[in-house]
Each structure stands twice: as structure tokens, then as C-alpha cells.
Design an enzyme around this catalytic site. Sequence first.
Site, PDB file in Angstrom:
ATOM      1  N   HIS B 216    -157.619 -71.674  30.879  1.00  0.00           N
ATOM      2  CA  HIS B 216    -156.782 -71.086  31.934  1.00  0.00           C
ATOM      3  C   HIS B 216    -157.031 -69.580  31.915  1.00  0.00           C
ATOM      4  O   HIS B 216    -156.823 -68.936  30.877  1.00  0.00           O
ATOM      5  CB  HIS B 216    -155.311 -71.407  31.647  1.00  0.00           C
ATOM      6  N   HIS B 218    -157.377 -65.512  34.008  1.00  0.00           N
ATOM      7  CA  HIS B 218    -157.026 -64.571  35.077  1.00  0.00           C
ATOM      8  C   HIS B 218    -158.206 -63.621  35.280  1.00  0.00           C
ATOM      9  O   HIS B 218    -158.992 -63.382  34.359  1.00  0.00           O
ATOM     10  CB  HIS B 218    -155.764 -63.786  34.703  1.00  0.00           C
ATOM     11  N   CYS B 249    -148.301 -63.286  35.441  1.00  0.00           N
ATOM     12  CA  CYS B 249    -147.305 -63.830  34.509  1.00  0.00           C
ATOM     13  C   CYS B 249    -146.132 -62.866  34.515  1.00  0.00           C
ATOM     14  O   CYS B 249    -146.292 -61.692  34.179  1.00  0.00           O
ATOM     15  CB  CYS B 249    -147.864 -63.978  33.100  1.00  0.00           C
TER      16      CYS B 249
END
Lengths: 310, 310
Positions: B216, B218, B249
Site C-alpha cells: 500500500h 502513497h 492519512c
Amino acid sequence: MNALTPPASVEIVEVAPRDGFQSIATPLPTADKRRCIEALLDAGVTRLEIGSFVRPKAIPQMADTGELIAAFADRPGLRLSALVPNLRGAELALDHGIREVVYVVSVSESHNRSNVRRGVDESLADLGRVIARLRQSEGTRLRLDLGTSFDCPFEGTIGWEQVDRVLGEALALAGDLPLEVALCDTTGRASPYQVAEHFTRLGERHAGPGLDWAFHGHDTFGMGVANALFAVHHGATAVDSACAGLGGCPFAPGATGNTATEDLLYALQGGGVATGIDLPRLLAAADLIAALPGGQTASHLRQVPRDRLG
Amino acid sequence: MNALTPPASVEIVEVAPRDGFQSIATPLPTADKRRCIEALLDAGVTRLEIGSFVRPKAIPQMADTGELIAAFADRPGLRLSALVPNLRGAELALDHGIREVVYVVSVSESHNRSNVRRGVDESLADLGRVIARLRQSEGTRLRLDLGTSFDCPFEGTIGWEQVDRVLGEALALAGDLPLEVALCDTTGRASPYQVAEHFTRLGERHAGPGLDWAFHGHDTFGMGVANALFAVHHGATAVDSACAGLGGCPFAPGATGNTATEDLLYALQGGGVATGIDLPRLLAAADLIAALPGGQTASHLRQVPRDRLG
């Protein structure tokens, strides 16, 4: 490709003064360019494409290339180069003290005509004359920029076999002259897997002493860093990038900024790859460049709060 | 890692409805979310993190997760998941018909406290109870999101040994329960080489049937696509991304958008990697998402003229 054993070092070729500054519509004052180049050298840049010898009418942004060379040619440890589209440009570059000539020819006929106003065959014939000229000057180097090595804005995807045809002819002309060949993703449309394939196939066919490989990329499609790393892991020992992510190609519609040097540097540093460049100082140079009139940039790292970069 | 032989397929887990929509300050109308999810399914998305079961006071953007599950749970071939921070969330998720529970625990103590308001040990103890609960419901799956697996906004760089400690305890709790473990680059600060190292080291230590790996990421530092590809070449069979590059986040200062699904898809397609997703339709979904109030995005591909994407 084993990412757990990255190369010990990669040469970063800073192209903001050429590919970057030429993309700003209104030519920058020479003093501004000098200030930015000074900041790049402060950061540890050792290879710099400082400008090009092209018709000032076509690209007025590069008209002061000779003046910039005069200002920086005597810096110890600095490997300066200048891009040329033909023999006339190469002669001007040598006259101005350039020791590394970047000769550009596109793999695709239509981009070569758009970019340098003649066919690939004519460019290759002139390359033969440039090589003959370089052989007369000891200590000069040739770099060959193969434009549109992955994609052409007019013809679409370019296969490695097409690159091979142009490269094969160029290598026959070069003979034993040391040469760095840059596969250029002029439009930023290459994918990492295409980059890996071209470097692997061409490297297999043309391995040899005196032949080095480089990659020149743009981040238009968001592939900039990934493409550069895949190139490095498949044969490239040098990578072009532009501080602050400045850049484009005036004759490649839709192409935006070069891969930002700071983004590339960050990725390489993560693997302990030596480049000689200091990230905080490079970001200071990026700030200068981004603040230039017209200096819109595509850098990721410049957007990150500085206290997060440590 | 041989980039000339990319994996035959990669599972893309679309997280825009969770990580993306929660990053928009004002909660979106449920009808808007449904329209976007419909467009994502039209594009071929088969794994979707549809929301989370957290305290609505803490993250009001996720308050309609149950309603969204009801709207999409019966779609054939769609693997829905929802994120939960504790046993209470897992029970709610199961009650709403979720078959795949995404349990989140951060590797770093300080981010876990910031994110789910308790220590790592408490989160792990609760994970044991979640696992016991899942064992009672046949056909349910567990995915473990290990937040801050590379970097913590408060503690800095996270080594793979730190991840290993938390992972080891989680695996001991899971026993023979099939599990997908996601190493999460919560802040986007991981470099591709760090990603390769963590997947390689942890994969060597914990290989086994019933254990799958996911990444996962970014794109805050511009590493999004490169990190995802390095993960895929070092053991990940699934990658999270958010259409239009939405995301962040709320409890990781400075973290910006998730890697855009369209950027990741473009990179994978270049290697012939099957994902089941159609790029033009995905871009149509990205346009919808980018047009939402607050839907600022970090997609590269959306900036490219559409006629250049063919």
C-alpha cells in the site's frame, strides 16, 4: 535485476540548463541562468548539459550558451556538454571550448523532421562528419541522444528494433570512438518494462568497451523515477534529469517536465547509490529554479515539507 | 528481479472509497460515492476497500460504509473489504455482510496511538480476538494492514526487523488462517530499494501457503509507481491504489495522495501484466472522482491528453 544489489554509483546528468530552460517561453536572463547553475554545482552536480548550439531563431532560449560555457568551463571536475543538431552546431560547440558534444537524432523520421528539420538519414550522414571532426580534437567525447527511442508524438510506440536500425548505423560511423548512447523517452510515454526491454536487447547486441548507456526521461505519465531505475538496472550508467522537474520538448506536443533530479536522487539514495549530489543543496537549487519567471515545475520532493526529508 | 519477465497478473485493490474519500474534509453524499464506485466497477475493479468501521466522531467520512456495502455486496465477482481498527469494528463489518476484514495496526507505537488510540500490544491482543471471531464465520478472510512499515511521521525510518516483530506476533495469532499481509508506506517516504528489502527479508522469513503479500503506497515523494513495481517484483501479489490519486492519512501529517490507480495500471500494462481493469473506463471514473467537491488529485495520467494514451 536484483534490487537488493543496486549499482555502487550512477552518474546524474543535469539537463535543467538545456532541456529545462528551453522550455520556458521567454528566454531567461543569462545572469539568472548563471545563478541557478552555480547552485547546481554547489549541490555537487558534476555532469551538466549547459545548453545547445541551434539556430537562435528556432530556440532563442539557448542563444547565450557560449556565454555560459565561458563562465563555467574552467570549474575543476565539471564535465560540461552541449547539444547539437548538426555539424555546424558541433563546430560552434568545439569553438566555444566544449569537450563533450551531444549529437541528437530521433529514431522516428517524423520527430526528427519536426525537431531538427531533416530526415534521419541526413542526420546520420552529418553525424559521420561530426565524428570525423571530433577525431581531429584529442580529448573530445561524443554522446548520442537517440530521441523518441520508445515513443514518438506523431508515430506512436517505437520498438527496440527501430532504435537498433539507427543505433547500428551510428555505431558503424563511430568505430572505435568512445561513445555514450542515451535512449531518450522524449514524450514520457515509455513504461518501465519497455525501458527494461530496450536496454536489454540493445545492450545484448552492442556490448563492448568504449560504449556506455544512458537514459533520458520525462515524468509526464508518472513513470519518471520507475523508468530511470529500470534503465539503471538494465545497463544505463548515466541518467538525465532536470532539477525542479523543469522541461519539455518544444517539438513534442504534450511532453512536460523532465524527471526531477531531486526525485531521482531520493530514489537512488534509498539504495545507497552514490551520485556525489547533496539533497538539501539540490533542493535549494530547485527552489531558485522554481522561482524563475515561467519556472513551473513537476518536482514531487519540493512539495514535501523539508523537515520530512531528513 | 527480472523485469523482462513481469508477473502474469497483479491484483489491484482500489482504496479510493476508503483512503480517498476519508481524506476529503467534508463528508461526501452517499449518492456521490455510489456513482464513483459504480464507475470503478464498470472499469473492471474486482477488489474494493469500500470503507471502514471506525468511530463516526473520529472519521465522519466513513459513517455510511454500511449503506455502501448494502448497495454493492451482491455484485458477482466483486471482493469487498472494509478496514477495522478493533474487534468492535470487525463485528460491525461482519454484521454488515463484509467477508474480508482489513485489520490495521501500525508498526510504530506512536503512529498506532495516533491512528487507533492505543498501543501496538493492545492492537495485537485485539487482533487475537478478531481472528477468533473470524474462525467462527466460514468463508471470511483476514487482511492485515501493517501501517508505517517503512517510515513513521513521528519516529522516522522503520527497519524491516521492526516490521518483523509485529508481523511475527500477528502470524502466531493467525495460525493456519489464510492471510494477506500488506506492508503499508503510510507516508510515501519509502524508497524502492527499501520496499524491495522489506518484502525480500520478510518473505524469506515467513514464506508459506495461505500467506499472501500486498503493498500500500502513497506518491507523496514521487516514488509511488516505482515502489509498487519493486514490491511486485519482490513478492507482492496485490497492490493498493486509489483512482485519481486521492488520499492521505488524517493521522500522518504531510502524507498526500495514494498512488493513482491509473498510473499504476499504465505501468503494469506496459509489461503485459493482467489486472482486469480497462484504462479508458478507469480514467472516466477518475474524472468523476476528481470533480467531487474537495477531490483534488495527484494523478499523472489524468493530466495527459487523452489521445496520447492509446
